[in-house]
Every structure is written in C-alpha cells, then in structure tokens.
Design a protein around this motif. Structure first.
Motif, PDB file in Angstrom:
ATOM      1  N   TYR A 117       0.887  -1.199   0.126  1.00  0.00           N
ATOM      2  CA  TYR A 117      -0.003   0.011  -0.048  1.00  0.00           C
ATOM      3  C   TYR A 117       0.890   1.471   0.186  1.00  0.00           C
ATOM      4  CZ  TYR A 117      -3.853  -2.953   1.479  1.00  0.00           C
ATOM      5  OH  TYR A 117      -4.840  -4.069   1.670  1.00  0.00           O
ATOM      6  N   ASN A 118       0.475   2.327  -0.671  1.00  0.00           N
ATOM      7  CA  ASN A 118       0.974   3.508  -0.755  1.00  0.00           C
ATOM      8  C   ASN A 118       0.091   4.697  -0.818  1.00  0.00           C
ATOM      9  OD1 ASN A 118       0.354   3.521  -3.365  1.00  0.00           O
ATOM     10  ND2 ASN A 118       2.240   3.077  -4.339  1.00  0.00           N
ATOM     11  N   SER A 119      -1.003   4.532  -0.906  1.00  0.00           N
ATOM     12  CA  SER A 119      -2.185   5.675  -0.931  1.00  0.00           C
ATOM     13  C   SER A 119      -3.079   5.349  -0.099  1.00  0.00           C
ATOM     14  CB  SER A 119      -2.353   5.712  -2.280  1.00  0.00           C
ATOM     15  OG  SER A 119      -1.580   6.106  -3.235  1.00  0.00           O
ATOM     16  N   LEU A 120      -4.122   6.112   0.338  1.00  0.00           N
ATOM     17  CA  LEU A 120      -5.355   5.886   0.881  1.00  0.00           C
ATOM     18  C   LEU A 120      -6.583   6.474   0.442  1.00  0.00           C
ATOM     19  CD1 LEU A 120      -5.528   8.082   3.893  1.00  0.00           C
ATOM     20  CD2 LEU A 120      -3.315   8.055   3.081  1.00  0.00           C
ATOM     21  N   CYS A 121      -7.614   6.154   1.016  1.00  0.00           N
ATOM     22  CA  CYS A 121      -8.954   6.375   0.631  1.00  0.00           C
ATOM     23  C   CYS A 121      -9.635   6.972   2.024  1.00  0.00           C
ATOM     24  CB  CYS A 121      -9.785   5.295   0.014  1.00  0.00           C
ATOM     25  SG  CYS A 121     -11.431   5.537  -0.251  1.00  0.00           S
ATOM     26  N   ILE A 122     -10.161   7.995   1.670  1.00  0.00           N
ATOM     27  CA  ILE A 122     -10.929   8.477   3.088  1.00  0.00           C
ATOM     28  C   ILE A 122     -12.354   8.753   2.990  1.00  0.00           C
ATOM     29  CG2 ILE A 122     -11.048  10.700   4.602  1.00  0.00           C
ATOM     30  CD1 ILE A 122      -8.421  10.944   4.301  1.00  0.00           C
TER      31      ILE A 122
END
Length: 135
Positions: free
Chosen positions: A61-66
């Motif tokens: 993982y290198n990104s995120l969802c909020i």
C-alpha cells in the motif's frame, strides 16, 4: 486546512508530514442516507503517503482512501453530467452552522452539515501509471 475541525484525524496526521489540500481528487462516492439526514463522501487522497505503516508496506500500500460522514444535512445539491471518473476539488469549511462542503470539478456538490468526522481510512496500492490495486 480542511481536516482541522473534523473528528478522528490523528491517524491521517501520522501518515502525512504535511496533509495535502483536496485538489484534483478522485471521488469514489457521494451519497445520502438516514432519510437525507446524513451524507458521506469517499475519495482518494491526491498524494502518496509519507509515512507508510509497516503492515501497509508489506501489502504494497502507498495511498489511501478516506470516508467522511456528515450529519444534519441542509441544502444538498448534486450535479453530475456523467463520465468515466469523478475528479474534483473538495473544500470543507468550518462556519457558525457547522461545515460548508463544496465539490467542484467533473462532479459538483454542495451542502451544509452540522457535524462531520472521518469515518474510515483505507490503504491501497496505486502504481505510478495510476492503476488501482487493492481497495
């Protein structure tokens, strides 16, 4: 900043050295529920994470969802002309009535909410070409 008056921001503050503005973000979902009393906006953060947790690193993982939930909604307006993705700028502004939310871009939305908080932060893999992996 957009996140300062929202609840549950500690984890977000750990992930980023400087939390980015919500400019040119991919908006995954916008919806109302509880008879229009509540609204949810789910979006991908525009920049890669600075401080990747070890378990997320092991998963790539290198990104995120909020996911942000808003309560006591008033004056909800939504305009979407269709298209492959919903990309836009999100402004969440604290005011005397709570929060004014405005999205402008491929999708346009605005409403007033009495309260708001980050409901969920989800890690995922985004490669350099913009292809999405786990979500």
């Amino acid at each position: 900043m957009w996140y300062e008056d929202l609840g549950k921001t500690v984890f977000l503050e750990v992930l980023y050295n400087q939390i980015p503005d919500l400019v040119n973000v991919r908006i995954k979902q916008i919806f109302l529920f509880d008879d229009g009393e509540k609204a949810v906006i789910i979006f991908d953060m525009p920049d890669f994470i600075d401080n990747i947790p070890p378990d997320w690193m092991n998963l790539g993982y290198n990104s995120l969802c909020i996911e942000i939930i808003f309560g006591s909604i008033k004056n909800f307006r939504l305009l979407y002309d269709g298209g492959l993705l919903m990309i836009g700028d999100i402004d969440i502004i604290k005011n005397k009535e709570g929060f004014f939310v405005k999205i402008e871009g491929d999708v346009n939305c605005q409403f007033q909410a009495k309260n708001a908080m980050i409901q969920k932060i989800t890690g995922y893999t985004l490669d350099c070409a913009g292809e999405y992996g786990r979500v």
